[in-house]
Motif scaffolding. Structure first.
Motif, PDB file in Angstrom:
ATOM      1  N   LEU A  41     -26.508  16.840  26.465  1.00  0.00           N
ATOM      2  CA  LEU A  41     -27.394  15.828  25.904  1.00  0.00           C
ATOM      3  C   LEU A  41     -27.299  15.818  24.386  1.00  0.00           C
ATOM      4  N   HIS A  42     -27.660  14.696  23.790  1.00  0.00           N
ATOM      5  CA  HIS A  42     -27.743  14.533  22.341  1.00  0.00           C
ATOM      6  C   HIS A  42     -26.385  14.706  21.655  1.00  0.00           C
ATOM      7  N   GLN A  43     -25.365  14.201  22.288  1.00  0.00           N
ATOM      8  CA  GLN A  43     -24.023  14.191  21.710  1.00  0.00           C
ATOM      9  C   GLN A  43     -23.419  12.808  21.890  1.00  0.00           C
ATOM     10  N   ALA A  44     -22.489  12.468  21.009  1.00  0.00           N
ATOM     11  CA  ALA A  44     -21.759  11.200  21.127  1.00  0.00           C
ATOM     12  C   ALA A  44     -20.417  11.356  20.418  1.00  0.00           C
ATOM     13  N   GLU A  70      -5.529   7.529  15.530  1.00  0.00           N
ATOM     14  CA  GLU A  70      -6.894   7.693  16.018  1.00  0.00           C
ATOM     15  C   GLU A  70      -7.329   9.152  15.926  1.00  0.00           C
ATOM     16  N   GLN A  71      -8.559   9.355  15.476  1.00  0.00           N
ATOM     17  CA  GLN A  71      -9.179  10.678  15.483  1.00  0.00           C
ATOM     18  C   GLN A  71     -10.552  10.531  16.095  1.00  0.00           C
ATOM     19  N   THR A  72     -10.907  11.482  16.954  1.00  0.00           N
ATOM     20  CA  THR A  72     -12.195  11.440  17.623  1.00  0.00           C
ATOM     21  C   THR A  72     -12.869  12.790  17.482  1.00  0.00           C
ATOM     22  N   GLN A  73     -14.169  12.746  17.241  1.00  0.00           N
ATOM     23  CA  GLN A  73     -14.925  13.989  17.202  1.00  0.00           C
ATOM     24  C   GLN A  73     -16.250  13.802  17.925  1.00  0.00           C
ATOM     25  N   THR A  74     -16.760  14.905  18.456  1.00  0.00           N
ATOM     26  CA  THR A  74     -18.057  14.892  19.119  1.00  0.00           C
ATOM     27  C   THR A  74     -19.117  15.273  18.101  1.00  0.00           C
ATOM     28  N   VAL A  75     -20.175  14.469  18.022  1.00  0.00           N
ATOM     29  CA  VAL A  75     -21.219  14.672  17.023  1.00  0.00           C
ATOM     30  C   VAL A  75     -22.522  15.032  17.737  1.00  0.00           C
ATOM     31  N   MET A  76     -23.215  16.021  17.192  1.00  0.00           N
ATOM     32  CA  MET A  76     -24.516  16.434  17.717  1.00  0.00           C
ATOM     33  C   MET A  76     -25.615  15.591  17.052  1.00  0.00           C
ATOM     34  N   GLU A  78     -30.002  14.942  16.636  1.00  0.00           N
ATOM     35  CA  GLU A  78     -31.334  15.536  16.792  1.00  0.00           C
ATOM     36  C   GLU A  78     -31.966  14.979  18.072  1.00  0.00           C
ATOM     37  N   GLU A  79     -32.973  15.675  18.582  1.00  0.00           N
ATOM     38  CA  GLU A  79     -33.580  15.264  19.851  1.00  0.00           C
ATOM     39  C   GLU A  79     -34.303  13.927  19.764  1.00  0.00           C
ATOM     40  N   ASP A  80     -34.793  13.557  18.583  1.00  0.00           N
ATOM     41  CA  ASP A  80     -35.528  12.296  18.443  1.00  0.00           C
ATOM     42  C   ASP A  80     -34.631  11.113  18.069  1.00  0.00           C
ATOM     43  N   VAL A  81     -33.307  11.336  17.980  1.00  0.00           N
ATOM     44  CA  VAL A  81     -32.359  10.276  17.627  1.00  0.00           C
ATOM     45  C   VAL A  81     -31.523   9.938  18.861  1.00  0.00           C
ATOM     46  N   THR A  82     -31.348   8.648  19.081  1.00  0.00           N
ATOM     47  CA  THR A  82     -30.547   8.200  20.227  1.00  0.00           C
ATOM     48  C   THR A  82     -29.061   8.299  19.885  1.00  0.00           C
ATOM     49  N   PRO A  83     -28.286   9.028  20.677  1.00  0.00           N
ATOM     50  CA  PRO A  83     -26.843   9.134  20.412  1.00  0.00           C
ATOM     51  C   PRO A  83     -26.151   7.789  20.603  1.00  0.00           C
ATOM     52  N   GLU A  84     -25.132   7.546  19.795  1.00  0.00           N
ATOM     53  CA  GLU A  84     -24.385   6.294  19.908  1.00  0.00           C
ATOM     54  C   GLU A  84     -22.914   6.558  19.583  1.00  0.00           C
ATOM     55  N   ALA A  85     -22.067   5.901  20.314  1.00  0.00           N
ATOM     56  CA  ALA A  85     -20.631   5.971  20.017  1.00  0.00           C
ATOM     57  C   ALA A  85     -20.353   5.071  18.822  1.00  0.00           C
ATOM     58  N   LYS A  86     -19.557   5.567  17.876  1.00  0.00           N
ATOM     59  CA  LYS A  86     -19.242   4.786  16.685  1.00  0.00           C
ATOM     60  C   LYS A  86     -17.732   4.603  16.581  1.00  0.00           C
ATOM     61  N   PHE A  87     -17.359   3.421  16.104  1.00  0.00           N
ATOM     62  CA  PHE A  87     -15.960   3.115  15.822  1.00  0.00           C
ATOM     63  C   PHE A  87     -15.871   2.703  14.360  1.00  0.00           C
ATOM     64  N   GLN A  88     -15.071   3.443  13.599  1.00  0.00           N
ATOM     65  CA  GLN A  88     -14.892   3.118  12.184  1.00  0.00           C
ATOM     66  C   GLN A  88     -13.426   2.761  11.978  1.00  0.00           C
ATOM     67  N   TYR A  89     -13.201   1.537  11.509  1.00  0.00           N
ATOM     68  CA  TYR A  89     -11.851   1.035  11.286  1.00  0.00           C
ATOM     69  C   TYR A  89     -11.492   1.137   9.808  1.00  0.00           C
ATOM     70  N   ASP A  90     -10.289   1.575   9.536  1.00  0.00           N
ATOM     71  CA  ASP A  90      -9.770   1.607   8.169  1.00  0.00           C
ATOM     72  C   ASP A  90      -8.467   0.810   8.185  1.00  0.00           C
ATOM     73  N   LEU A  91      -8.504  -0.379   7.602  1.00  0.00           N
ATOM     74  CA  LEU A  91      -7.320  -1.237   7.570  1.00  0.00           C
ATOM     75  C   LEU A  91      -6.458  -0.863   6.377  1.00  0.00           C
ATOM     76  N   SER A  92      -5.240  -0.495   6.633  1.00  0.00           N
ATOM     77  CA  SER A  92      -4.336  -0.086   5.562  1.00  0.00           C
ATOM     78  C   SER A  92      -3.883  -1.300   4.762  1.00  0.00           C
ATOM     79  N   PRO A  93      -3.916  -1.210   3.432  1.00  0.00           N
ATOM     80  CA  PRO A  93      -3.446  -2.335   2.620  1.00  0.00           C
ATOM     81  C   PRO A  93      -1.919  -2.403   2.553  1.00  0.00           C
TER      82      PRO A  93
END
Length: 142
Positions: A41-44, A70-76, A78-93
């Protein structure tokens, strides 16, 4: 269970891709059809995607694809925060361009001869310096 079907629409001509000399498939769809499972619980998962535009000169026509690192990590969380999957894009110039060209046999022969001639010249320089250094302090004949 989070399931990723398609991160980026990257649908080049499969026949054109199969003829390219570079193994590029694993960089086109690195996350597709992959399940990212969280066991506690409490991971994303947080996903960081570096996207680079790549152009291939394929039989006179330009083929554009997008390579994804692509790099992926599991984030912990807090118990009062709803976990969410995040996608961060970095467009190369910067965009890459791959072209193919062939060399004639005489270009290869010219390069080999240049290497041999350069090596002969360098060895000649070293030999003359060694000869000069070995004669230092010796009486010279006249």
């Amino acid at each position: 269970e989070p399931y990723i079907r398609r991160v980026l629409k990257n649908d080049p001509d499969r026949k054109a891709l199969s003829t390219l000399p570079i193994d590029i498939d694993n960089k086109l769809w690195p996350m597709d059809n992959y399940a990212y499972v969280i066991h506690d619980l409490h991971q994303a998962h947080h996903h960081y995607l570096k996207i680079t535009s790549t152009n291939f000169d394929y039989k006179g026509r330009e083929l554009r694809i997008y390579q994804i690192l692509e790099q992926t990590q599991t984030v912990m969380y807090e118990e009062d925060v709803t976990p969410e999957a995040k996608f961060q894009y970095d467009l190369s110039p910067i965009s890459m361009l791959y072209t193919t060209s062939s060399r004639h046999w005489y270009d290869y022969l010219t390069s080999v001869m240049a290497i041999i001639g350069g090596s002969f010249t360098i060895v000649g320089f070293f030999e003359s310096y060694i000869h000069i250094l070995s004669n230092i302090g010796k009486p010279q004949r006249r």
